[in-house]
Design a protein around this motif. Structure first.
Motif, PDB file in Angstrom:
ATOM      1  N   TYR A 156      42.530  36.662  45.728  1.00  0.00           N
ATOM      2  CA  TYR A 156      43.353  35.785  44.883  1.00  0.00           C
ATOM      3  C   TYR A 156      43.228  36.241  43.438  1.00  0.00           C
ATOM      4  O   TYR A 156      42.143  36.206  42.862  1.00  0.00           O
ATOM      5  CB  TYR A 156      42.876  34.339  45.025  1.00  0.00           C
ATOM      6  CG  TYR A 156      43.909  33.287  44.686  1.00  0.00           C
ATOM      7  CD1 TYR A 156      44.444  32.473  45.681  1.00  0.00           C
ATOM      8  CD2 TYR A 156      44.346  33.094  43.378  1.00  0.00           C
ATOM      9  CE1 TYR A 156      45.383  31.488  45.387  1.00  0.00           C
ATOM     10  CE2 TYR A 156      45.290  32.132  43.071  1.00  0.00           C
ATOM     11  CZ  TYR A 156      45.793  31.319  44.077  1.00  0.00           C
ATOM     12  OH  TYR A 156      46.724  30.357  43.782  1.00  0.00           O
ATOM     13  N   ILE A 157      44.328  36.686  42.855  1.00  0.00           N
ATOM     14  CA  ILE A 157      44.341  37.121  41.458  1.00  0.00           C
ATOM     15  C   ILE A 157      44.779  35.934  40.609  1.00  0.00           C
ATOM     16  O   ILE A 157      45.929  35.490  40.700  1.00  0.00           O
ATOM     17  CB  ILE A 157      45.290  38.307  41.261  1.00  0.00           C
ATOM     18  CG1 ILE A 157      44.897  39.450  42.204  1.00  0.00           C
ATOM     19  CG2 ILE A 157      45.256  38.784  39.810  1.00  0.00           C
ATOM     20  CD1 ILE A 157      45.969  40.516  42.330  1.00  0.00           C
ATOM     21  N   GLU A 199      46.499  43.523  36.423  1.00  0.00           N
ATOM     22  CA  GLU A 199      46.766  42.914  37.733  1.00  0.00           C
ATOM     23  C   GLU A 199      46.620  43.938  38.861  1.00  0.00           C
ATOM     24  O   GLU A 199      46.103  43.625  39.940  1.00  0.00           O
ATOM     25  CB  GLU A 199      48.163  42.307  37.752  1.00  0.00           C
ATOM     26  CG  GLU A 199      48.336  41.132  36.793  1.00  0.00           C
ATOM     27  CD  GLU A 199      49.791  40.715  36.673  1.00  0.00           C
ATOM     28  OE1 GLU A 199      50.336  40.203  37.672  1.00  0.00           O
ATOM     29  OE2 GLU A 199      50.381  40.915  35.589  1.00  0.00           O
ATOM     30  N   GLY A 200      47.071  45.165  38.603  1.00  0.00           N
ATOM     31  CA  GLY A 200      46.919  46.213  39.605  1.00  0.00           C
ATOM     32  C   GLY A 200      45.464  46.532  39.876  1.00  0.00           C
ATOM     33  O   GLY A 200      45.052  46.721  41.026  1.00  0.00           O
ATOM     34  N   ASP A 201      44.660  46.585  38.810  1.00  0.00           N
ATOM     35  CA  ASP A 201      43.226  46.837  38.979  1.00  0.00           C
ATOM     36  C   ASP A 201      42.556  45.705  39.752  1.00  0.00           C
ATOM     37  O   ASP A 201      41.688  45.947  40.604  1.00  0.00           O
ATOM     38  CB  ASP A 201      42.554  46.994  37.616  1.00  0.00           C
ATOM     39  CG  ASP A 201      42.906  48.312  36.928  1.00  0.00           C
ATOM     40  OD1 ASP A 201      43.444  49.207  37.600  1.00  0.00           O
ATOM     41  OD2 ASP A 201      42.638  48.426  35.714  1.00  0.00           O
ATOM     42  N   ALA A 202      42.944  44.471  39.441  1.00  0.00           N
ATOM     43  CA  ALA A 202      42.368  43.327  40.160  1.00  0.00           C
ATOM     44  C   ALA A 202      42.720  43.388  41.639  1.00  0.00           C
ATOM     45  O   ALA A 202      41.876  43.129  42.507  1.00  0.00           O
ATOM     46  CB  ALA A 202      42.886  42.027  39.542  1.00  0.00           C
ATOM     47  N   ALA A 203      43.964  43.739  41.925  1.00  0.00           N
ATOM     48  CA  ALA A 203      44.383  43.860  43.323  1.00  0.00           C
ATOM     49  C   ALA A 203      43.577  44.932  44.042  1.00  0.00           C
ATOM     50  O   ALA A 203      43.109  44.721  45.173  1.00  0.00           O
ATOM     51  CB  ALA A 203      45.875  44.177  43.384  1.00  0.00           C
ATOM     52  N   GLN A 204      43.395  46.066  43.395  1.00  0.00           N
ATOM     53  CA  GLN A 204      42.654  47.151  44.032  1.00  0.00           C
ATOM     54  C   GLN A 204      41.203  46.766  44.273  1.00  0.00           C
ATOM     55  O   GLN A 204      40.619  47.116  45.313  1.00  0.00           O
ATOM     56  CB  GLN A 204      42.732  48.413  43.177  1.00  0.00           C
ATOM     57  CG  GLN A 204      42.211  49.661  43.893  1.00  0.00           C
ATOM     58  CD  GLN A 204      42.980  49.936  45.169  1.00  0.00           C
ATOM     59  OE1 GLN A 204      44.202  50.042  45.166  1.00  0.00           O
ATOM     60  NE2 GLN A 204      42.249  50.048  46.290  1.00  0.00           N
ATOM     61  N   ALA A 205      40.603  46.035  43.315  1.00  0.00           N
ATOM     62  CA  ALA A 205      39.217  45.594  43.488  1.00  0.00           C
ATOM     63  C   ALA A 205      39.091  44.674  44.697  1.00  0.00           C
ATOM     64  O   ALA A 205      38.119  44.762  45.462  1.00  0.00           O
ATOM     65  CB  ALA A 205      38.736  44.884  42.227  1.00  0.00           C
ATOM     66  N   ALA A 211      39.668  42.540  51.288  1.00  0.00           N
ATOM     67  CA  ALA A 211      40.789  41.610  51.450  1.00  0.00           C
ATOM     68  C   ALA A 211      41.950  42.308  52.148  1.00  0.00           C
ATOM     69  O   ALA A 211      42.321  43.429  51.787  1.00  0.00           O
ATOM     70  CB  ALA A 211      41.233  41.077  50.094  1.00  0.00           C
ATOM     71  N   ASP A 212      42.524  41.641  53.148  1.00  0.00           N
ATOM     72  CA  ASP A 212      43.718  42.186  53.787  1.00  0.00           C
ATOM     73  C   ASP A 212      44.934  41.294  53.563  1.00  0.00           C
ATOM     74  O   ASP A 212      46.001  41.534  54.126  1.00  0.00           O
ATOM     75  CB  ASP A 212      43.486  42.428  55.278  1.00  0.00           C
ATOM     76  CG  ASP A 212      43.204  41.152  56.065  1.00  0.00           C
ATOM     77  OD1 ASP A 212      42.982  40.097  55.442  1.00  0.00           O
ATOM     78  OD2 ASP A 212      43.205  41.224  57.313  1.00  0.00           O
ATOM     79  N   VAL A 213      44.766  40.274  52.715  1.00  0.00           N
ATOM     80  CA  VAL A 213      45.869  39.434  52.260  1.00  0.00           C
ATOM     81  C   VAL A 213      45.664  39.189  50.767  1.00  0.00           C
ATOM     82  O   VAL A 213      44.551  38.865  50.339  1.00  0.00           O
ATOM     83  CB  VAL A 213      45.931  38.085  52.999  1.00  0.00           C
ATOM     84  CG1 VAL A 213      47.066  37.227  52.443  1.00  0.00           C
ATOM     85  CG2 VAL A 213      46.103  38.283  54.497  1.00  0.00           C
ATOM     86  N   LEU A 214      46.716  39.361  49.975  1.00  0.00           N
ATOM     87  CA  LEU A 214      46.637  39.105  48.542  1.00  0.00           C
ATOM     88  C   LEU A 214      47.541  37.951  48.149  1.00  0.00           C
ATOM     89  O   LEU A 214      48.689  37.865  48.592  1.00  0.00           O
ATOM     90  CB  LEU A 214      47.060  40.338  47.726  1.00  0.00           C
ATOM     91  CG  LEU A 214      46.118  41.530  47.646  1.00  0.00           C
ATOM     92  CD1 LEU A 214      46.695  42.565  46.690  1.00  0.00           C
ATOM     93  CD2 LEU A 214      44.727  41.113  47.198  1.00  0.00           C
ATOM     94  N   MET A 215      47.010  37.072  47.284  1.00  0.00           N
ATOM     95  CA  MET A 215      47.794  36.055  46.606  1.00  0.00           C
ATOM     96  C   MET A 215      47.612  36.271  45.113  1.00  0.00           C
ATOM     97  O   MET A 215      46.624  36.874  44.684  1.00  0.00           O
ATOM     98  CB  MET A 215      47.331  34.649  46.981  1.00  0.00           C
ATOM     99  CG  MET A 215      47.480  34.303  48.435  1.00  0.00           C
ATOM    100  SD  MET A 215      46.908  32.615  48.755  1.00  0.00           S
ATOM    101  CE  MET A 215      47.096  32.556  50.534  1.00  0.00           C
ATOM    102  N   GLN A 216      48.532  35.752  44.316  1.00  0.00           N
ATOM    103  CA  GLN A 216      48.399  35.920  42.875  1.00  0.00           C
ATOM    104  C   GLN A 216      48.972  34.718  42.140  1.00  0.00           C
ATOM    105  O   GLN A 216      49.909  34.068  42.618  1.00  0.00           O
ATOM    106  CB  GLN A 216      49.123  37.185  42.412  1.00  0.00           C
ATOM    107  CG  GLN A 216      50.633  37.136  42.590  1.00  0.00           C
ATOM    108  CD  GLN A 216      51.311  38.440  42.241  1.00  0.00           C
ATOM    109  OE1 GLN A 216      51.532  39.269  43.127  1.00  0.00           O
ATOM    110  NE2 GLN A 216      51.659  38.622  40.963  1.00  0.00           N
ATOM    111  N   HIS A 217      48.363  34.418  40.986  1.00  0.00           N
ATOM    112  CA  HIS A 217      48.940  33.465  40.044  1.00  0.00           C
ATOM    113  C   HIS A 217      49.066  34.189  38.724  1.00  0.00           C
ATOM    114  O   HIS A 217      48.603  33.740  37.683  1.00  0.00           O
ATOM    115  CB  HIS A 217      48.090  32.205  39.924  1.00  0.00           C
ATOM    116  CG  HIS A 217      48.865  31.029  39.400  1.00  0.00           C
ATOM    117  ND1 HIS A 217      48.692  29.755  39.871  1.00  0.00           N
ATOM    118  CD2 HIS A 217      49.835  30.946  38.461  1.00  0.00           C
ATOM    119  CE1 HIS A 217      49.505  28.931  39.221  1.00  0.00           C
ATOM    120  NE2 HIS A 217      50.204  29.641  38.359  1.00  0.00           N
ATOM    121  N   THR A 218      49.639  35.368  38.784  1.00  0.00           N
ATOM    122  CA  THR A 218      50.012  36.182  37.643  1.00  0.00           C
ATOM    123  C   THR A 218      51.443  36.643  37.905  1.00  0.00           C
ATOM    124  O   THR A 218      51.964  36.449  38.996  1.00  0.00           O
ATOM    125  CB  THR A 218      49.077  37.389  37.483  1.00  0.00           C
ATOM    126  OG1 THR A 218      49.047  38.118  38.726  1.00  0.00           O
ATOM    127  CG2 THR A 218      47.678  36.951  37.094  1.00  0.00           C
TER     128      THR A 218
END
Length: 359
Positions: A156-157, A199-205, A211-218
């Motif tokens: 979760y970003i 945001e890309g760096d956070a996703a990669q981390a 994590a095999d599912v990503l959510m974001q509030h950005t």
């Protein structure tokens, strides 16, 4: 910070012909202050789509202008003032951090209507606030994520640790855990609304952490691109974002501000506008769930749709007890529903989420 051509012309008019009366047949000018750019294909994109809907609805009776990429803080106050001096009769400020600036300018221009998105400050009679019940949509995507994850780790970003964002994390987690008791949420705080690199760096981390599912509030599509590259699942934020991750994107939360903007502009033009605090969700159409792709099994699509329908009908509230706080103390008893006051100020995680909320 970008000024539209029409806004620049308005500023020149205000500074060069100060005090000149506007012709009565001049269009009603509506201004929008954006935290990002309409090209983010997320939060600001949807606000701008609503702006265009206002233009289409009212035709020549309304003129809209906007300023994009306006930082929160002192810059916002200067930008709002510039917009009013340029002739704006009504201003929508579309980010939480614009609250103090909006109210400061509103106090200087009592004849201008101000609307602040996701805020709570209404220090003057010409200021209203409005927001969407995003947590309703996040309950639905949490339900889907709980079914689809294979690693049991959802990334979760998050942008900033404000109640709106914390509510979303809690809602998504509760509904993921309901269908998958082994679920784990890992939250990365980006401290930005829109910064593709961050945001890309956070996703990669998060991907590197399993994590095999990503959510974001950005607001950017960078997490979608990272998910696409890694072959994991992601949910669109604020708009559909389909073109940035056609696979393996599964669905999205969509913000639809157009009906509200059209209604409030009409009330201002008619002289029936009154101060209000609006908080609408799935039932009113301010929050929608994007197309559920074939990546979601039919039975999960059906159960997610059932939740959407129950929320829309007022038969289900995403924060219905029993729910404990993170420290294990009781928050909501069995069947008890959270009140809006607590939700509006939510500053705690629910039981099961690890980590601390930063100050």
């Amino acid at each position: 910070m970008k000024l539209t051509t029409s806004l620049l012309a308005g500023v020149a008019l205000a500074t060069g012909l100060a005090g000149a009366a506007m012709a009565q047949d001049d269009p009603f000018q509506v201004g929008f202050i954006y935290i990002g750019t309409p090209g983010d294909y997320g939060w600001t994109y949807e606000h701008d789509q609503a702006r265009l809907a206002v233009e289409e609805h009212y035709g020549d009776a309304v003129e809209t202008v906007f300023l994009e990429s306006v930082p929160e803080g002192a810059d916002a106050e200067r930008a709002i003032t510039t917009m009013v001096l340029g002739g704006a009769d009504m201003v929508f400020t579309t980010s939480f951090g614009y609250g103090e600036a909006t109210n400061a300018v509103a106090g200087q221009f009592p004849d201008v209507y101000f609307e602040h998105a996701t805020g709570y400050l209404r220090e003057h009679d010409n200021v209203s606030t409005y927001s969407a019940r995003f947590y309703e949509g996040r309950a639905v995507i949490g339900h889907i994520a709980g079914h689809l994850t294979e690693t049991n780790i959802v990334g979760y970003i998050a942008s900033y640790p404000i109640p709106e964002v914390i509510r979303g994390i809690n809602s998504a987690y509760l509904h993921a855990r309901e269908v998958n008791p082994d679920i784990e949420f890992r939250v990365v705080w980006a401290y930005t609304w829109f910064d593709p690199a961050v945001e890309g760096d956070a996703a990669q981390a998060l991907i590197d952490a399993g994590a095999d599912v990503l959510m974001q509030h950005t607001d950017s599509t960078a997490p979608q691109a990272a998910a696409q590259e890694a072959g994991i699942l992601s949910f669109g934020q604020a708009s559909d974002m389909f073109q940035f991750a056609p696979r393996p994107r599964v669905s999205s939360i969509i913000d639809d501000w157009a009906p509200y903007y059209i209604r409030r502009v009409g009330e201002a033009m008619e002289g029936t506008w009154t101060q209000s605090d609006t908080w609408e969700g799935i039932a009113e159409g301010m929050v929608a769930i994007g197309e559920m792709t074939e990546a979601i099994p039919a039975e999960v699509q059906a159960s997610a749709q059932a939740m959407i329908d129950a929320i829309a009908a007022g038969e289900y509230h995403p924060f219905t007890g029993p729910i404990n706080r993170q420290d294990g103390t009781a928050w909501l008893a069995d069947g008890e529903v959270a009140d809006d006051g607590t939700l509006a100020g939510m500053d705690f995680y629910v039981e099961g989420i690890t980590g601390e909320i930063p100050n």
